[in-house]
Design a protein around this motif. Structure first.
Motif, short mmCIF file in Angstrom:
data_model
loop_
_atom_site.label_atom_id
_atom_site.label_comp_id
_atom_site.label_asym_id
_atom_site.label_seq_id
_atom_site.Cartn_x
_atom_site.Cartn_y
_atom_site.Cartn_z
N ASP A 1 30.22 70.75 33.83
CA ASP A 1 28.78 70.92 33.54
C ASP A 1 28.57 71.91 32.41
O ASP A 1 27.79 71.65 31.48
CB ASP A 1 28.03 71.38 34.79
CG ASP A 1 27.98 70.32 35.89
OD1 ASP A 1 28.33 69.15 35.61
OD2 ASP A 1 27.61 70.68 37.02
N TYR B 1 23.37 78.77 34.74
CA TYR B 1 23.30 77.44 35.33
C TYR B 1 23.32 77.52 36.85
O TYR B 1 22.47 76.92 37.53
CB TYR B 1 24.47 76.60 34.80
CG TYR B 1 24.57 75.22 35.37
CD1 TYR B 1 23.57 74.28 35.16
CD2 TYR B 1 25.68 74.84 36.12
CE1 TYR B 1 23.68 72.99 35.67
CE2 TYR B 1 25.79 73.55 36.64
CZ TYR B 1 24.78 72.64 36.42
OH TYR B 1 24.89 71.38 36.93
N ALA C 1 20.07 78.98 38.26
CA ALA C 1 18.97 78.01 38.24
C ALA C 1 19.13 76.96 39.35
O ALA C 1 18.15 76.57 39.98
CB ALA C 1 18.89 77.33 36.87
N THR D 1 19.02 76.13 26.81
CA THR D 1 17.95 76.77 26.04
C THR D 1 18.24 78.26 25.85
O THR D 1 18.08 78.80 24.76
CB THR D 1 16.59 76.58 26.73
OG1 THR D 1 16.31 75.17 26.80
CG2 THR D 1 15.48 77.28 26.00
N HIS E 1 16.30 74.31 41.15
CA HIS E 1 16.15 73.37 40.05
C HIS E 1 17.18 72.25 40.17
O HIS E 1 18.27 72.45 40.72
CB HIS E 1 16.32 74.08 38.70
CG HIS E 1 15.27 75.11 38.45
ND1 HIS E 1 14.00 74.79 38.05
CD2 HIS E 1 15.31 76.46 38.57
CE1 HIS E 1 13.29 75.90 37.92
NE2 HIS E 1 14.06 76.92 38.23
N THR E 2 16.84 71.09 39.66
CA THR E 2 17.81 70.00 39.64
C THR E 2 18.92 70.37 38.66
O THR E 2 18.77 71.29 37.85
CB THR E 2 17.16 68.68 39.17
OG1 THR E 2 16.77 68.84 37.79
CG2 THR E 2 15.97 68.29 40.03
N GLU F 1 18.05 78.51 42.52
CA GLU F 1 16.59 78.66 42.58
C GLU F 1 15.89 77.35 42.91
O GLU F 1 14.67 77.30 43.02
CB GLU F 1 16.07 79.21 41.25
CG GLU F 1 16.47 80.64 41.00
CD GLU F 1 16.15 81.12 39.58
OE1 GLU F 1 15.82 80.28 38.70
OE2 GLU F 1 16.25 82.33 39.34
N GLY G 1 19.27 72.40 31.34
CA GLY G 1 18.29 72.64 30.27
C GLY G 1 17.97 74.11 30.10
O GLY G 1 17.89 74.62 28.99
N ARG G 2 17.80 74.79 31.22
CA ARG G 2 17.51 76.23 31.16
C ARG G 2 18.69 77.00 30.58
O ARG G 2 18.50 77.87 29.72
CB ARG G 2 17.19 76.76 32.56
CG ARG G 2 15.85 76.34 33.06
CD ARG G 2 15.65 76.74 34.53
NE ARG G 2 14.30 76.45 34.94
CZ ARG G 2 13.29 77.31 34.91
NH1 ARG G 2 13.49 78.54 34.52
NH2 ARG G 2 12.08 76.95 35.29
N ALA H 1 19.84 68.75 36.07
CA ALA H 1 19.35 68.55 34.70
C ALA H 1 18.46 69.72 34.26
O ALA H 1 18.58 70.21 33.13
CB ALA H 1 18.59 67.24 34.60
N GLU H 2 17.58 70.16 35.14
CA GLU H 2 16.72 71.29 34.81
C GLU H 2 17.53 72.56 34.60
O GLU H 2 17.28 73.33 33.67
CB GLU H 2 15.69 71.52 35.91
CG GLU H 2 14.66 70.43 36.04
CD GLU H 2 13.84 70.53 37.32
OE1 GLU H 2 12.73 69.97 37.32
OE2 GLU H 2 14.30 71.15 38.31
N ALA H 3 18.50 72.79 35.48
CA ALA H 3 19.36 73.98 35.37
C ALA H 3 20.15 73.95 34.07
O ALA H 3 20.28 74.97 33.40
CB ALA H 3 20.30 74.06 36.57
#
Length: 107
Positions: free
Chosen positions: A18, A58, A61, A77, A66-67, A64, A73-74, A69-71
């Motif tokens: 990942d 990662y 996130a 970013t 998050h999916t 917390e 992305g965070r 994909a969201e993790a």
């Protein structure tokens, strides 16, 4: 996977994959958008410190809620923002060395 718990060997393997994808996508995006040499970006992004911070972001996130994909992305970013901050800081330092004018003096 949990940020605060030890990883099983399977989770550690998946985390490596990942984080590798996060780093690769961030490098490709910067290379494509700004024309930066992708080999230099990959070299910078695969230092142990960068990988550890990206993995921690990662996992945090994910913990917390998050999916994946969201993790990703965070974490991606944040990696790009860290890179941009480092570039700007280096540019300011070089400008100060060559002109004798720092960021504060330019205002």
């Amino acid at each position: 996977m949990r940020y605060s718990a030890p990883l099983t060997p399977d989770h550690a393997d998946q985390l490596g994959k990942d984080v590798g994808m996060i780093v690769a996508f961030a490098a490709k995006a910067l290379s494509h958008t700004h024309g930066i040499d992708i080999d230099r970006l990959i070299q910078s992004f695969t230092s142990s410190n960068v990988l550890e911070v990206t993995a921690a972001r990662y996992l945090k996130a994910l913990e917390e809620g998050h999916t994946a994909a969201e993790a990703a992305g965070r974490a991606g970013t944040a990696l790009v923002r860290d890179w941009a901050d480092a570039v700007l800081e280096t540019r300011d330092r070089l400008n100060e060395q060559t002109t004798g004018r720092g960021k504060k003096a330019a205002k």
